[in-house]
Design a protein around this motif. Structure first.
Motif, PDB file in Angstrom:
ATOM      1  N   THR A 138      32.650 -46.309  35.391  1.00  0.00           N
ATOM      2  CA  THR A 138      31.183 -46.221  35.312  1.00  0.00           C
ATOM      3  C   THR A 138      30.771 -45.012  34.493  1.00  0.00           C
ATOM      4  O   THR A 138      29.873 -45.093  33.642  1.00  0.00           O
ATOM      5  N   GLY A 139      31.435 -43.885  34.729  1.00  0.00           N
ATOM      6  CA  GLY A 139      31.130 -42.675  33.965  1.00  0.00           C
ATOM      7  C   GLY A 139      31.416 -42.845  32.489  1.00  0.00           C
ATOM      8  O   GLY A 139      30.625 -42.418  31.636  1.00  0.00           O
ATOM      9  N   ILE A 140      32.542 -43.506  32.160  1.00  0.00           N
ATOM     10  CA  ILE A 140      32.902 -43.736  30.754  1.00  0.00           C
ATOM     11  C   ILE A 140      31.853 -44.617  30.070  1.00  0.00           C
ATOM     12  O   ILE A 140      31.433 -44.354  28.940  1.00  0.00           O
ATOM     13  N   LEU A 141      31.409 -45.657  30.772  1.00  0.00           N
ATOM     14  CA  LEU A 141      30.393 -46.560  30.230  1.00  0.00           C
ATOM     15  C   LEU A 141      29.100 -45.803  29.918  1.00  0.00           C
ATOM     16  O   LEU A 141      28.523 -45.943  28.833  1.00  0.00           O
ATOM     17  N   LEU A 142      28.645 -44.982  30.861  1.00  0.00           N
ATOM     18  CA  LEU A 142      27.388 -44.263  30.653  1.00  0.00           C
ATOM     19  C   LEU A 142      27.542 -43.151  29.616  1.00  0.00           C
ATOM     20  O   LEU A 142      26.602 -42.882  28.853  1.00  0.00           O
ATOM     21  N   GLU A 143      28.709 -42.526  29.549  1.00  0.00           N
ATOM     22  CA  GLU A 143      28.963 -41.541  28.483  1.00  0.00           C
ATOM     23  C   GLU A 143      28.825 -42.193  27.113  1.00  0.00           C
ATOM     24  O   GLU A 143      28.281 -41.598  26.173  1.00  0.00           O
ATOM     25  N   LYS A 194      26.692 -36.565  35.631  1.00  0.00           N
ATOM     26  CA  LYS A 194      27.303 -36.971  36.897  1.00  0.00           C
ATOM     27  C   LYS A 194      26.697 -38.300  37.340  1.00  0.00           C
ATOM     28  O   LYS A 194      25.491 -38.392  37.585  1.00  0.00           O
ATOM     29  N   THR A 195      27.532 -39.341  37.396  1.00  0.00           N
ATOM     30  CA  THR A 195      27.078 -40.591  38.002  1.00  0.00           C
ATOM     31  C   THR A 195      27.320 -40.476  39.502  1.00  0.00           C
ATOM     32  O   THR A 195      28.295 -39.846  39.930  1.00  0.00           O
ATOM     33  N   ILE A 196      26.448 -41.083  40.289  1.00  0.00           N
ATOM     34  CA  ILE A 196      26.568 -40.947  41.739  1.00  0.00           C
ATOM     35  C   ILE A 196      26.292 -42.296  42.408  1.00  0.00           C
ATOM     36  O   ILE A 196      25.189 -42.844  42.292  1.00  0.00           O
ATOM     37  N   VAL A 233      22.644 -30.404  35.132  1.00  0.00           N
ATOM     38  CA  VAL A 233      23.307 -31.694  35.379  1.00  0.00           C
ATOM     39  C   VAL A 233      22.322 -32.841  35.184  1.00  0.00           C
ATOM     40  O   VAL A 233      21.186 -32.792  35.663  1.00  0.00           O
ATOM     41  N   LEU A 234      22.762 -33.860  34.465  1.00  0.00           N
ATOM     42  CA  LEU A 234      22.020 -35.125  34.397  1.00  0.00           C
ATOM     43  C   LEU A 234      22.641 -36.052  35.436  1.00  0.00           C
ATOM     44  O   LEU A 234      23.766 -36.524  35.277  1.00  0.00           O
TER      45      LEU A 234
END
Length: 228
Positions: free
Chosen positions: A51-56, A79-81, A120-121
């Protein structure tokens, strides 16, 4: 000009970053993956960072696995949460790997934890297991810096945990130590050992450790900003 396509270059400023993140709100991970040409794993068991890679990819993050912020030119960390239906965090949030040796003279002001958390975003993402990965929706972004009170909480926990590491008590630290920040093993398998200091000052081998934000800290942060 903003359009619903991944940013090919890192964002020029916080306003562009926040605007691009805002465009993703309400989209599903499946929609974003298809538009970006990224294959969707069946689940996150073996692809925890997907998920983090996708949003990056969508936001033009530049750091990759380097030890700087994801948007180094802006000094912003992404930071995805994962959250539940009530908007509460479902898990702790990884901050950075903890240094277990060479810590004499290390202070909070120049610590890696403070560096990573100063801007932080946060991007909440639906995380309940009942929702298939491709159908999970992205939430509204939040650009955050710690308040004086939050920084004091983080600093106190960091100093206590670092004191235990320096004094050779790393093996005695549990996830219950710390009010808002915890230290716990971070390794893909139990064979990945690293050097640390033992109780008598001798070098020992132990599992790598990471700093994590506890759910009470991130939950309060989200609740305050989204008025949950």
């Amino acid at each position: 000009m903003l359009s619903l396509s991944p940013l090919r270059q890192p964002p020029e400023d916080e306003a562009q970053l926040l605007a691009q993140a805002g465009l993703l709100a309400g989209m599903t991970l499946g929609e974003l993956a298809a538009l970006a040409g990224l294959p969707i794993p069946p689940d996150l068991k073996r692809d925890k960072g997907w998920t983090g890679i996708l949003l990056e990819l969508w936001l033009g993050a530049s750091a990759g696995s380097k030890p700087e912020q994801d948007f180094a030119a802006l000094g912003v960390e992404l930071k995805t949460i994962p959250i539940d239906r009530q908007g509460r965090p479902l898990e702790t949030t990884f901050v950075c790997v903890a240094p277990l040796t060479g810590n004499s003279g290390v202070v909070w002001e120049t610590s890696h934890v403070r560096h990573k958390l100063k801007r932080v975003l946060w991007i909440p993402v639906e995380g309940e297991r009942a929702i298939p990965l491709a159908e999970r929706r992205v939430g509204s972004p939040l650009l955050w810096s710690p308040s004086a009170h939050e920084e004091a909480q983080l600093r106190q926990d960091w100093e206590e945990l670092m004191d235990l590491i320096v004094l050779g008590h790393v093996e005695r630290i549990t996830a219950r130590h710390g009010e808002v920040l915890q230290l716990r093993p971070k390794a893909a398998n139990s064979k990945a050992l690293t050097e640390a200091i033992g109780a008598n000052g001798e070098p020992i081998l132990t599992l790598p450790r990471g700093f994590y934000l506890k759910k009470n800290f991130t939950g309060a942060l989200l609740a305050r900003h989204f008025l949950l």
